[in-house]
Scaffold this motif. Structure first.
Motif, PDB file in Angstrom:
ATOM      1  N   SER A   1      20.764  30.285 -31.631  1.00  0.00           N
ATOM      2  CA  SER A   1      20.604  30.434 -30.343  1.00  0.00           C
ATOM      3  C   SER A   1      19.093  30.554 -29.697  1.00  0.00           C
ATOM      4  CB  SER A   1      21.322  31.277 -29.548  1.00  0.00           C
ATOM      5  OG  SER A   1      21.075  32.677 -29.806  1.00  0.00           O
ATOM      6  N   GLU A   2      18.664  30.155 -28.573  1.00  0.00           N
ATOM      7  CA  GLU A   2      17.437  30.336 -28.128  1.00  0.00           C
ATOM      8  C   GLU A   2      17.175  31.744 -27.833  1.00  0.00           C
ATOM      9  OE1 GLU A   2      15.994  27.954 -24.728  1.00  0.00           O
ATOM     10  OE2 GLU A   2      17.147  26.328 -25.425  1.00  0.00           O
ATOM     11  N   ALA A   3      18.214  32.570 -27.578  1.00  0.00           N
ATOM     12  CA  ALA A   3      18.145  33.930 -27.053  1.00  0.00           C
ATOM     13  C   ALA A   3      17.801  34.799 -28.322  1.00  0.00           C
ATOM     14  CB  ALA A   3      19.494  34.489 -26.709  1.00  0.00           C
ATOM     15  N   TRP A   4      18.425  34.279 -29.505  1.00  0.00           N
ATOM     16  CA  TRP A   4      17.898  34.985 -30.913  1.00  0.00           C
ATOM     17  C   TRP A   4      16.487  34.451 -31.171  1.00  0.00           C
ATOM     18  CZ3 TRP A   4      17.210  38.404 -34.115  1.00  0.00           C
ATOM     19  CH2 TRP A   4      16.648  38.242 -35.607  1.00  0.00           C
ATOM     20  N   GLY A   5      15.812  33.257 -31.078  1.00  0.00           N
ATOM     21  CA  GLY A   5      14.661  33.002 -31.206  1.00  0.00           C
ATOM     22  C   GLY A   5      13.605  33.939 -30.383  1.00  0.00           C
ATOM     23  N   HIS A   6      13.992  33.965 -29.209  1.00  0.00           N
ATOM     24  CA  HIS A   6      13.069  34.904 -28.250  1.00  0.00           C
ATOM     25  C   HIS A   6      13.218  36.316 -28.695  1.00  0.00           C
ATOM     26  CE1 HIS A   6      11.795  36.850 -24.326  1.00  0.00           C
ATOM     27  NE2 HIS A   6      11.576  35.527 -24.089  1.00  0.00           N
ATOM     28  N   GLU A   7      14.185  36.988 -29.122  1.00  0.00           N
ATOM     29  CA  GLU A   7      14.265  38.297 -29.710  1.00  0.00           C
ATOM     30  C   GLU A   7      13.605  38.628 -30.901  1.00  0.00           C
ATOM     31  OE1 GLU A   7      17.681  41.212 -31.364  1.00  0.00           O
ATOM     32  OE2 GLU A   7      18.570  39.556 -30.151  1.00  0.00           O
TER      33      GLU A   7
ATOM     34  N   LEU B   1       9.138  40.333 -34.941  1.00  0.00           N
ATOM     35  CA  LEU B   1       7.989  40.126 -35.536  1.00  0.00           C
ATOM     36  C   LEU B   1       6.572  40.320 -35.221  1.00  0.00           C
ATOM     37  CD1 LEU B   1       8.847  36.199 -35.978  1.00  0.00           C
ATOM     38  CD2 LEU B   1       8.821  37.969 -37.973  1.00  0.00           C
ATOM     39  N   PHE B   2       6.502  40.555 -33.852  1.00  0.00           N
ATOM     40  CA  PHE B   2       5.074  40.764 -33.138  1.00  0.00           C
ATOM     41  C   PHE B   2       4.688  42.302 -32.552  1.00  0.00           C
ATOM     42  CE2 PHE B   2       5.159  36.363 -33.403  1.00  0.00           C
ATOM     43  CZ  PHE B   2       3.647  36.071 -33.529  1.00  0.00           C
ATOM     44  N   ASP B   3       5.941  43.263 -32.767  1.00  0.00           N
ATOM     45  CA  ASP B   3       5.982  44.445 -32.392  1.00  0.00           C
ATOM     46  C   ASP B   3       6.176  45.701 -33.406  1.00  0.00           C
ATOM     47  OD1 ASP B   3       5.703  43.631 -29.822  1.00  0.00           O
ATOM     48  OD2 ASP B   3       7.366  44.020 -28.998  1.00  0.00           O
ATOM     49  N   ASP B   4       6.058  45.066 -34.559  1.00  0.00           N
ATOM     50  CA  ASP B   4       6.642  46.134 -35.714  1.00  0.00           C
ATOM     51  C   ASP B   4       5.284  46.706 -36.221  1.00  0.00           C
ATOM     52  OD1 ASP B   4       5.287  43.929 -37.103  1.00  0.00           O
ATOM     53  OD2 ASP B   4       6.944  43.773 -38.212  1.00  0.00           O
TER      54      ASP B   4
END
Length: 347
Positions: free
Chosen positions: A230-236, A241-244
């Motif tokens: 889903s798009e929602a999973w891609g957004h999540e 990926l970028f906040d770790d």
């Protein structure tokens, strides 16, 4: 002028074999043999009768021809792909393979209902279809119907086959390699993989190929992120990926085009440009999604139309009495390059 009690038919009377024979000056039996490529006669006589049939607009009785040749010139296509996402491009390829042989395709949706599937199969057998092609919406699930021992050829395309059957699937591992290697040629160094649920066999096959391609190209290993299609999973996933706190990816290979679209939207919201800061590649090449994405999405195409064509040609071969070795044939994918991953360097 016709009287009120004698209506005039607006439909022309169909041309019969007897009409063709009379116009060509031959017997009905001779006309029949000429049109069915049987009997002994000169080539000139056979061609004259055929030309007469064409000029009169004669159409042979398909049922009579079927009985004569012991074929119906029809093929059944069974699917549980309700939305036609995968079955429609497959059917396009199948029809393309069969049309020149004068074979028609009947599409039946069995959903997930074994009883409905059995009814469709029985109806196809009653109509004496020459063979059946079974297809689905995933390659690791069998249709809810037993197609073994039908005494007619059965081909499986993009669905789990019966043992010792002939089947066609896309090379998912090869498709994943296409994506990673394209990123490598573009100079991307940190390639992430965001994909679907662990319950799908293709998820693991693509992830394994992704890891292997990273190793072969000397790039740092990144564990695939698994979630929904889903798009929602891609957004999540972009948040993960970028906040770790670790080094951020400069490329994301996605398990389908919906996930990729969600990734691109989330990157844009963060002020990151695609493909300037991060390149994105999807999978499936679902054109209604890929071409509407901004920027248009580069995606791996599973070549389902070509796969359907190969399945159709193989079924024709089996119907014609030829043999085919059982097993699963994997057909190559192709990469459709648009604007979401950047351009190859000049030279």
């Amino acid at each position: 002028m016709a009287s009120d009690d004698q209506p005039v038919s607006v439909f022309p009377k169909p041309v019969t074999l007897r009409d063709v024979a009379a116009q060509a000056g031959v017997s009905v039996a001779t006309a029949s043999k000429a049109l069915n490529d049987q009997g002994r006669m000169t080539a000139e006589t056979r061609e004259r009768i055929r030309e007469t049939a064409r000029s009169l607009g004669f159409r042979p009785n398909s049922l009579a021809q079927s009985l004569l040749r012991r074929r119906s010139f029809t093929v059944g296509l069974l699917t549980n792909d309700t939305y036609g996402r995968f079955s429609l491009p497959l059917m396009s390829g199948i029809s393309d393979a069969l049309v020149d042989a004068g074979v028609s395709v009947f599409l039946c949706n069995v959903e997930e209902d074994p009883r409905l599937g059995q009814l469709h199969v029985e109806a196809m057998l009653d109509k004496r279809v020459d063979g059946i092609i079974a297809t689905g919406k995933r390659i690791d699930r069998h249709l809810p119907i037993d197609l073994a021992n039908l005494r007619i050829p059965v081909i499986y395309a993009f669905t789990q086959p019966d043992p010792d059957a002939v089947a066609f699937v896309s090379d998912d591992a090869g498709g994943a390699r296409l994506a990673v290697e394209h990123f490598c040629r573009l100079g991307r160094k940190r390639i992430a993989h965001v994909t679907g649920p662990a319950s799908f066999a293709v998820v693991h096959e693509r992830a394994q190929a992704y890891r292997a391609a990273l190793i072969e190209n000397g790039l740092p290993m990144s564990e695939p992120l698994l979630g929904a299609w889903s798009e929602a999973w891609g957004h999540e996933a972009v948040t993960i990926l970028f906040d770790d706190g670790e080094e951020k990816p400069d490329a994301v290979f996605c398990g389908n085009d919906q996930i990729a679209r969600g990734v691109i939207d989330a990157l844009r919201e963060r002020g990151l440009s695609v493909p300037g800061d991060v390149g994105v590649i999807g999978f499936d090449n679902w054109e209604i999604v890929a071409e509407a994405t901004r920027p248009p999405l580069t995606s791996v195409d599973m070549n389902l139309t070509a796969l359907g064509r190969e399945a159709g040609l193989t079924l024709l071969s089996l119907v014609g009495g030829k043999s085919a070795a059982p097993g699963i044939r994997k057909l190559p994918c192709r990469l459709v390059v648009r604007q979401s991953c950047g351009r190859l360097p000049d030279g």
